[in-house]
Design a protein around this motif. Structure first.
Motif, mmCIF file in Angstrom:
data_model
loop_
_atom_site.group_PDB
_atom_site.id
_atom_site.type_symbol
_atom_site.label_atom_id
_atom_site.label_comp_id
_atom_site.label_asym_id
_atom_site.label_seq_id
_atom_site.Cartn_x
_atom_site.Cartn_y
_atom_site.Cartn_z
ATOM 1 N N THR A 171 109.784 9.273 -36.479
ATOM 2 C CA THR A 171 109.369 9.657 -37.828
ATOM 3 C C THR A 171 107.852 9.662 -37.954
ATOM 4 N N ILE A 172 107.212 8.624 -37.422
ATOM 5 C CA ILE A 172 105.747 8.563 -37.474
ATOM 6 C C ILE A 172 105.135 9.736 -36.720
ATOM 7 N N THR A 173 105.686 10.018 -35.527
ATOM 8 C CA THR A 173 105.192 11.155 -34.737
ATOM 9 C C THR A 173 105.410 12.471 -35.473
ATOM 10 N N TYR A 174 106.562 12.615 -36.086
ATOM 11 C CA TYR A 174 106.916 13.825 -36.833
ATOM 12 C C TYR A 174 105.954 14.041 -38.002
ATOM 13 N N LEU A 175 105.677 12.977 -38.755
ATOM 14 C CA LEU A 175 104.768 13.088 -39.892
ATOM 15 C C LEU A 175 103.355 13.456 -39.440
ATOM 16 N N MET A 176 102.920 12.869 -38.344
ATOM 17 C CA MET A 176 101.588 13.192 -37.824
ATOM 18 C C MET A 176 101.510 14.660 -37.413
ATOM 19 N N ALA A 177 102.576 15.172 -36.785
ATOM 20 C CA ALA A 177 102.595 16.574 -36.358
ATOM 21 C C ALA A 177 102.566 17.514 -37.563
ATOM 22 N N ILE A 178 103.300 17.161 -38.611
ATOM 23 C CA ILE A 178 103.344 17.999 -39.809
ATOM 24 C C ILE A 178 101.971 18.072 -40.464
ATOM 25 N N TYR A 179 101.325 16.929 -40.626
ATOM 26 C CA TYR A 179 100.020 16.938 -41.294
ATOM 27 C C TYR A 179 98.938 17.548 -40.404
ATOM 28 N N SER A 180 99.129 17.490 -39.101
ATOM 29 C CA SER A 180 98.224 18.205 -38.203
ATOM 30 C C SER A 180 98.387 19.711 -38.376
ATOM 31 N N ALA A 181 99.643 20.176 -38.502
ATOM 32 C CA ALA A 181 99.902 21.604 -38.729
ATOM 33 C C ALA A 181 99.329 22.059 -40.066
ATOM 34 N N LEU A 182 99.457 21.222 -41.089
ATOM 35 C CA LEU A 182 98.887 21.556 -42.396
ATOM 36 C C LEU A 182 97.371 21.636 -42.326
ATOM 37 N N SER A 183 96.775 20.738 -41.570
ATOM 38 C CA SER A 183 95.325 20.756 -41.408
ATOM 39 C C SER A 183 94.869 22.050 -40.755
ATOM 40 N N GLN A 184 95.597 22.495 -39.714
ATOM 41 C CA GLN A 184 95.255 23.742 -39.038
ATOM 42 C C GLN A 184 95.391 24.938 -39.986
ATOM 43 N N ARG A 185 96.436 24.911 -40.803
ATOM 44 C CA ARG A 185 96.632 25.998 -41.771
ATOM 45 C C ARG A 185 95.495 26.033 -42.790
ATOM 46 N N ASN A 186 95.095 24.868 -43.262
ATOM 47 C CA ASN A 186 94.022 24.802 -44.260
ATOM 48 C C ASN A 186 92.681 25.214 -43.668
ATOM 49 N N ILE A 187 92.462 24.879 -42.397
ATOM 50 C CA ILE A 187 91.214 25.291 -41.734
ATOM 51 C C ILE A 187 91.139 26.815 -41.656
ATOM 52 N N LEU A 188 92.270 27.465 -41.309
ATOM 53 C CA LEU A 188 92.306 28.925 -41.263
ATOM 54 C C LEU A 188 92.037 29.516 -42.641
ATOM 55 N N ALA A 189 92.642 28.930 -43.666
ATOM 56 C CA ALA A 189 92.429 29.415 -45.032
ATOM 57 C C ALA A 189 90.959 29.321 -45.429
ATOM 58 N N LEU A 190 90.333 28.192 -45.117
ATOM 59 C CA LEU A 190 88.921 28.009 -45.450
ATOM 60 C C LEU A 190 88.032 28.952 -44.641
ATOM 61 N N MET A 191 88.389 29.162 -43.378
ATOM 62 C CA MET A 191 87.605 30.067 -42.537
ATOM 63 C C MET A 191 87.605 31.474 -43.127
ATOM 64 N N LEU A 192 88.764 31.971 -43.527
ATOM 65 C CA LEU A 192 88.852 33.306 -44.116
ATOM 66 C C LEU A 192 88.150 33.350 -45.467
ATOM 67 N N HIS A 193 88.271 32.268 -46.221
ATOM 68 C CA HIS A 193 87.634 32.211 -47.543
ATOM 69 C C HIS A 193 86.122 32.326 -47.427
ATOM 70 N N HIS A 194 85.541 31.561 -46.518
ATOM 71 C CA HIS A 194 84.084 31.546 -46.403
ATOM 72 C C HIS A 194 83.552 32.791 -45.691
ATOM 73 N N ARG A 195 84.338 33.351 -44.764
ATOM 74 C CA ARG A 195 83.871 34.555 -44.072
ATOM 75 C C ARG A 195 83.918 35.786 -44.965
ATOM 76 N N THR A 196 84.659 35.706 -46.058
ATOM 77 C CA THR A 196 84.654 36.796 -47.041
ATOM 78 C C THR A 196 83.759 36.442 -48.228
ATOM 79 N N MET A 197 82.931 35.420 -48.070
ATOM 80 C CA MET A 197 82.010 34.973 -49.114
ATOM 81 C C MET A 197 82.764 34.576 -50.388
ATOM 82 N N GLY A 198 83.950 34.026 -50.190
ATOM 83 C CA GLY A 198 84.750 33.564 -51.314
ATOM 84 C C GLY A 198 85.389 34.670 -52.129
ATOM 85 N N LYS A 199 85.362 35.904 -51.619
ATOM 86 C CA LYS A 199 85.888 37.046 -52.375
ATOM 87 C C LYS A 199 87.341 37.366 -52.043
ATOM 88 N N ALA A 200 87.875 36.760 -50.989
ATOM 89 C CA ALA A 200 89.240 37.065 -50.535
ATOM 90 C C ALA A 200 89.427 38.573 -50.409
#
Length: 374
Positions: free
Chosen positions: A151-180
């Motif tokens: 369970t601990i390993t599973y939770l860590m993997a899930i939040y790691s996946a969420l972190s990767q998703r959020n990093i991609l979202a922020l990367m696209l957000h900032h590379r479009t100057m926040g205009k999406a």
């Protein structure tokens, strides 16, 4: 027999979700996830109506993901404890006896014994007297320790996946100057008409999309993490990526930028994005979500013309036949846009939250976007 069935249901679900992570394979957890999401949707709609605020409804939906994790792990634990309690119940007073005095034979006593064993706290005042009960006790204690670790390993993997998703979202957000706005992204990739350095950017986005695909495929519960801030929307991430590759293929001059348009990185972005949409749609969305309508041709035409204008501002050569480019752009958008709209709708986002740059066209022209028919 009831106890054995409950134990098997829990263990099979844990195996399919944690040890064989493929989307939609879990029996119990998939049902819990879909049912809980529907419940949160109803509560969010009710809360938004009472408070007269969509943000209040979005705030309620943002708690669904963490709540699901608690419910799924609790379901595994409860089923195992109750299942083993059913096995022990018939043996109370015979193969399981109190260390002092008479042995209680109620189900609550069996539940107490099973809970103590599962949490590896020890047997205490109830003692197994036969070999087979001792073996079952050891098995349950081992399963309890193993499941806590998994369970601990599973939770860590899930939040790691969420972190990767959020990093991609922020990367696209900032590379479009926040205009999406995908046109802004393409224009900055090829500033001054030079796309020589753009391949690394496209390759990074394509790789991040494949990581996103595998994380959602491996950990289906990630689907239901819905954040209040629009920029973290899964639908916006996919829309920006797919619109970027669509503009690259339809708006850039086919001869001047042929090497870039026909490159493996652009093909990887197109196919990876389409693969992600197909996987999410068929494993995550209800079947009724496939009765979809996309944006009107007029909106897409205006969108394309604005993109052409933005590219030309950066001295990027565009297609010589703009009308043919418009038709190809609309044709390509029809292949993927309805799926993005369906994901956005199912996750409680309005289209102007996912594609604000296109919603601006709607405001300027007074045109109406047809919503997905769900």
């Amino acid at each position: 027999m009831v106890g054995v069935v409950l134990i098997l249901i829990s263990l099979i679900d844990i195996y399919l979700i944690v040890l064989y992570p493929r989307s939609g394979k879990g029996w119990l957890s998939t049902a819990i996830s879909k049912g809980t999401w529907r419940l949160f949707q109803r509560i969010a709609r009710l809360g938004a109506a009472i408070q007269r605020s969509e943000r209040f409804g979005a705030a309620i939906l943002s708690f669904c993901g963490p709540t699901l994790l608690i419910l799924v792990v609790s379901a595994w634990t409860v089923l195992l404890i109750v299942g083993f309690a059913c096995v022990y119940w018939t043996e109370l007073g015979m193969e399981i006896q109190a260390s002092e005095g008479l042995t209680p034979i109620s189900f609550s006593t069996a539940l107490y014994y099973s809970g103590y064993v599962f949490t590896t706290l020890g047997v205490g005042d109830l003692v197994p007297r036969s070999d087979w009960v001792r073996i079952v006790t050891v098995i349950e204690a081992g399963l309890g320790f193993a499941i806590f670790t998994l369970t601990i390993t599973y939770l860590m993997a899930i939040y790691s996946a969420l972190s990767q998703r959020n990093i991609l979202a922020l990367m696209l957000h900032h590379r479009t100057m926040g205009k999406a706005n995908a046109a802004e992204l393409v224009a900055r990739m090829g500033a001054a008409g030079d796309f020589n350095d753009a391949r690394d950017d496209v390759a990074k986005i394509a790789e991040s999309l494949l990581t996103l695909l595998e994380s959602h495929h491996a950990y289906p519960v990630v689907h239901y993490f819905r954040f209040e801030n629009d920029l973290y929307s899964l639908a916006r991430i996919v829309w920006l990526a797919m619109d970027t590759v669509t503009l690259i293929n339809t708006a850039l001059h086919p001869d001047r930028y042929r090497a870039f348009i026909r490159s493996t990185v652009v093909a990887g972005l197109a196919n990876g994005g389409q693969h992600l949409l197909m996987e999410l749609s068929y494993t995550f969305l209800p079947q009724r979500s496939f009765k979809m309508a996309g944006e009107d041709d007029f909106i897409l035409r205006q969108r394309y013309l604005q993109a052409i204008e933005r590219l030309r501002q950066e001295d990027i050569e565009t297609v010589p036949d703009v009308e043919a480019g418009v038709q190809e752009y609309i044709k390509m958008r029809r292949r993927w846009e309805p799926y993005v709209m369906a994901i956005a709708h199912y996750m409680g986002y309005r289209w102007n939250q996912v594609a604000p740059s296109e919603s601006k066209i709607v405001r300027e022209t007074g045109w109406t976007i047809a919503p997905p028919l769900i």
